[in-house]
Design a protein around this motif. Sequence first.
Motif, PDB file in Angstrom:
ATOM      1  N   TYR A 215      71.926 -19.502 -30.900  1.00  0.00           N
ATOM      2  CA  TYR A 215      71.965 -19.728 -32.348  1.00  0.00           C
ATOM      3  C   TYR A 215      71.745 -21.211 -32.658  1.00  0.00           C
ATOM      4  CZ  TYR A 215      73.853 -20.451 -37.004  1.00  0.00           C
ATOM      5  OH  TYR A 215      74.016 -20.840 -38.297  1.00  0.00           O
TER       6      TYR A 215
ATOM      7  N   SER B  54      70.107 -13.057 -43.966  1.00  0.00           N
ATOM      8  CA  SER B  54      70.948 -12.416 -42.952  1.00  0.00           C
ATOM      9  C   SER B  54      70.986 -13.194 -41.636  1.00  0.00           C
ATOM     10  CB  SER B  54      70.470 -10.985 -42.683  1.00  0.00           C
ATOM     11  OG  SER B  54      69.124 -10.997 -42.213  1.00  0.00           O
ATOM     12  N   ASN B  55      69.853 -13.780 -41.239  1.00  0.00           N
ATOM     13  CA  ASN B  55      69.828 -14.531 -39.974  1.00  0.00           C
ATOM     14  C   ASN B  55      69.514 -16.013 -40.159  1.00  0.00           C
ATOM     15  OD1 ASN B  55      67.093 -14.520 -40.556  1.00  0.00           O
ATOM     16  ND2 ASN B  55      66.601 -12.985 -38.978  1.00  0.00           N
TER      17      ASN B  55
END
Length: 313
Positions: A55, A9-10
């Motif tokens: 990110y 997911s990340n």
Amino acid sequence: MKKHIYEESNRLSYIMHGDYYLPDLVVNEEEPTYGKYGMLRKQFLKVHRPARYQYLLMTGELTAHLNRVDQEAREQVKIMLKQMAEKQGVTEQMKMQDQMKWVGSDQENKLLAKGGNYMELSIQIKKYRTELHLSQEELAEKVYVTRQTISNWENEKSYPDIHSLLLLSSLFNVSLDQLIKGDIEKMKEIISEQEIKKFNYYGSIYTVHLAVLIISAVPLFMWLGRYAYIPFGILFIITMYWALKVEKLKKKNDIQTYKEIVAFMEGKKLDELHKAVEVGKRPYQNILKVIISAGVTAMICFLIGVLMHVFLN
């Protein structure tokens, strides 16, 4: 239990420490090689796209991203300058035959690379943005600036730098010539007018201070004696400050002789022949200026001294 796990997911890896999984934040980034354009991109991301910045930082892709942006921008600048040089006939042959002309043309191209005419470009940006049905916010996101910056460009309050011009040219799918409309002569006129106004302003202030310095010299020393050195010294320093400002402008615009200064004030340029003649005059004209200035100063001081002597006695 597994020592290492990967979360889809990340896209982060975790490592077990005791009873807990903690993010494995060891970042293996490539060597930073970016310069100006990479730093501009980094600052933009930090201020306007913090989530994207975090990110890239967390995934170890930030340096590679900045290196890539910087390299692409530099390559586009090289291509653009080469195209402008070819268009204007700035070649190695010109460099060998007439170095002064080559240097002038090369500098002109670099000036074009930094900008064109504010009014014309503001219209062009708004026109192409509208044709692509983009809002100011959408255009800002594509060229890595804020919506306010786009608004300032379109309202002639500021001007895009070379990095932004390249991005706009690529986005609008037009050449830089089409985008800027080639208004180099207008830009030169604007710059020339600004230089003339500045020269007039500095020259006026210098003239006033010089006049005050000369006229006040005799009265100060007659009234204050040796204490006159304090106000006279202050006046002298201020006058020299403005004199240096004037000389700096003269050096920047390569003007020294009377004819050169008059032509500059009229917004004209001497042709090569007359310029060469004036350059030859510079040494003896500078000597004459010193002699005449000293003579005029001495005469004024003498006359003021005589007048004061007459009126005070």
